[in-house]
Structure formats: C-alpha cells, structure tokens
Design a protein around this motif. Sequence first.
Motif, PDB file in Angstrom:
ATOM      1  N   VAL A 294       9.300 -20.455 -35.515  1.00 56.64           N
ATOM      2  CA  VAL A 294       9.529 -19.119 -34.948  1.00 56.64           C
ATOM      3  C   VAL A 294       8.926 -18.014 -35.817  1.00 56.64           C
ATOM      4  O   VAL A 294       8.674 -16.904 -35.335  1.00 56.64           O
ATOM      5  CB  VAL A 294      11.028 -18.887 -34.704  1.00 56.64           C
ATOM      6  CG1 VAL A 294      11.754 -18.489 -35.964  1.00 56.64           C
ATOM      7  CG2 VAL A 294      11.264 -17.858 -33.608  1.00 56.64           C
ATOM      8  N   ALA A 295       8.661 -18.327 -37.087  1.00 54.76           N
ATOM      9  CA  ALA A 295       8.128 -17.299 -38.008  1.00 54.76           C
ATOM     10  C   ALA A 295       6.612 -17.404 -38.179  1.00 54.76           C
ATOM     11  O   ALA A 295       6.014 -16.519 -38.806  1.00 54.76           O
ATOM     12  CB  ALA A 295       8.797 -17.433 -39.366  1.00 54.76           C
ATOM     13  N   ARG A 296       5.984 -18.431 -37.642  1.00 58.91           N
ATOM     14  CA  ARG A 296       4.569 -18.682 -37.915  1.00 58.91           C
ATOM     15  C   ARG A 296       3.685 -17.582 -37.349  1.00 58.91           C
ATOM     16  O   ARG A 296       4.058 -16.853 -36.433  1.00 58.91           O
ATOM     17  CB  ARG A 296       4.152 -20.052 -37.342  1.00 58.91           C
ATOM     18  CG  ARG A 296       4.195 -20.130 -35.832  1.00 58.91           C
ATOM     19  CD  ARG A 296       4.123 -21.564 -35.350  1.00 58.91           C
ATOM     20  NE  ARG A 296       4.349 -21.644 -33.921  1.00 58.91           N
ATOM     21  CZ  ARG A 296       3.397 -21.663 -33.000  1.00 58.91           C
ATOM     22  NH1 ARG A 296       2.128 -21.622 -33.370  1.00 58.91           N
ATOM     23  NH2 ARG A 296       3.684 -21.731 -31.721  1.00 58.91           N
ATOM     24  N   LYS A 297       2.476 -17.516 -37.907  1.00 53.28           N
ATOM     25  CA  LYS A 297       1.488 -16.503 -37.518  1.00 53.28           C
ATOM     26  C   LYS A 297       0.302 -17.094 -36.770  1.00 53.28           C
ATOM     27  O   LYS A 297      -0.576 -16.379 -36.322  1.00 53.28           O
ATOM     28  CB  LYS A 297       0.971 -15.765 -38.757  1.00 53.28           C
ATOM     29  CG  LYS A 297       2.076 -15.090 -39.591  1.00 53.28           C
ATOM     30  CD  LYS A 297       2.854 -14.066 -38.782  1.00 53.28           C
ATOM     31  CE  LYS A 297       3.930 -13.402 -39.642  1.00 53.28           C
ATOM     32  NZ  LYS A 297       4.776 -12.483 -38.817  1.00 53.28           N
ATOM     33  N   ASN A 298       0.252 -18.452 -36.681  1.00 49.84           N
ATOM     34  CA  ASN A 298      -0.834 -19.083 -35.932  1.00 49.84           C
ATOM     35  C   ASN A 298      -0.362 -20.400 -35.316  1.00 49.84           C
ATOM     36  O   ASN A 298       0.755 -20.782 -35.487  1.00 49.84           O
ATOM     37  CB  ASN A 298      -2.061 -19.306 -36.821  1.00 49.84           C
ATOM     38  CG  ASN A 298      -1.803 -20.194 -38.023  1.00 49.84           C
ATOM     39  OD1 ASN A 298      -0.887 -21.022 -38.036  1.00 49.84           O
ATOM     40  ND2 ASN A 298      -2.588 -20.004 -39.063  1.00 49.84           N
TER      41      ASN A 298
END
Length: 298
Positions: A294-298
Amino acid sequence: MTQANDLKSWQHQAQAQTELLLARLMPSENQTPHTLHQAMRYVTLGGGKRLRPLLVLAAAELGSADPAAVEAAMAAVEMIHVYSLVHDDMPEMDNDSLRRGKPTCHVQYDQATALLTGDALQTQAFDILSRPTGLPAERQLKMVALLAQAAGSLGMAGGQAIDLANVGNAMTQAQLEHMHRLKTGALIRAAVGLGALACTDLDDEARRRLDAYAERLGLAFQVIDDVLDCEADTATLGKTAGKDQEADKPTYVKLMGLAPARRYAETLIAEALEQIAPFGGKAAHLRQLAEFVVARKN
C-alpha cells in the motif's frame, strides 16, 4: 534496526536469492535456440519487485518448510508472472513499449520471439515445480495444481480476457473485483498458498487464514496499481504511466476517485493483517509485505 530497515534488508536478501535461482534454473543463452533463451533471461533477470516469490518465502516462515520446495515455488511463480507481463505488453494486448525500465520483449526482439518467450517461461515454471523435492509427491502435486489453476482461464488468463472485453465499458465494483481477483489476485493467492503447502505442519485453519490474507492483499495491490497509474510518472513506474486512462480501461480510480481508492486499499490491507494476527511474530514479513504494497511508489 527499525522495522522498515529490517524489511528492506530481508527484501534485498530475498530478491537476490530469487535472482540467483532464476539465473540458475533458466536455460543458458549459449544453448540453442540462442535468441529464445536470451529473451527469456532478458525479461526475467535484473528487475522487478519479486513480490510473489517474497510472499512464497514469507508464508513458508510460518511452518517447517522444505527448502527445495520453497525455492522451486519462488522461481515458478515468478516465471508465470513474467510470462504474463511479456504477453500483456504485446500489441494485441496492452501494447506497451516499456517494462521494468527497459524495452519490452517484442520491442527488444520481435513479436514472434515475445510470444515464444512467454510460452517457454510458462512451461519452464511447471518443469521446475514438478522436480523432486523433500515433500511427499501428493503435496507436491497440490502445488502444481494450485499454480496451474491460478494461471488459467479461471485465474490470471481469465481475468485478462475480462479486462480486454471491457475496455470502454463501465463496471460495478463487484464486477471490477471479480476481474481483479482473477487477473492479479489469483497469482498472489497462489504465491502464499505455495509457501503454505511447502510446509508439512500448517493445518487447514492456518491455510484458510493465509488465503484470506492473500485475497485481500491481491485486491489492494491492484487498487494501488490503478492509483499509481494516475499519480506516478513513467520513470518511477518503470512502465508507461497513464496507460489505463488513455485506453479507457475500467479501474478503481475511475469508479471511486483517487482518494477513496487509496483509502479502500488501506482498508483491504487492514483486513489482511487481521487474518494473520494469530501467527504473531512468525508473520512479521507477511505483515511488512502487506504494508509495502500500500505504500509502494511503483
């Protein structure tokens, strides 16, 4: 060491393990047919989050796992995932030119090679998963069946077919979730299930909880994918940003809006974490992977 640093260290170690496994288990590019084997290694090695093999490994930490079975499952599930990306990127499907920050297979080689690369990776996965391990043959057969069902018409391939059939169409949340339980969620559930099956001491209730965790995680992963398609740029994603909106595909953002979609993903992750709470400290990496999704950027 903080929890975030612990996850990062474990992720790096597990990703490196996966890379070594894949490099060892795939045919050498020096072996005929050279171009096909070169393409298989091109698309599989040197990139990706490796979420699915990490989920295999994290689930296997809950019991007494057979190391050979765990490694086979890690490699097999990633090969199935990569094959799906190769085919999804082709002009007949999503028609993309960038994947994991480099040209897609049909761009780097040609369409026929890309088609064969996906085919070869798919069959290679089952070759690896069927090789002898320390598990009873019956348990190993269940692992093969689980991955086959997750990849087929009632799983990932079926979800992709529904997706292609609904370009430009409005979908209800129930319809959208059914599609993504197949397209994205089935292989994530299979990864967790494979890790559980590699353990001989996890009971039915433990496997039920793990499956419920994985189901919610798979949906959350897709919701965040839809959010990132709108929020992130191409360089960050490693693939073309804004493709879903440009193609008028049904997405959670289109259905709900950007902020509500992100909140929905957070709710799904909270529900996933509830399912594995009884496992305590043994499920630390499963918890951290859920929070990473849920926190990822890619």
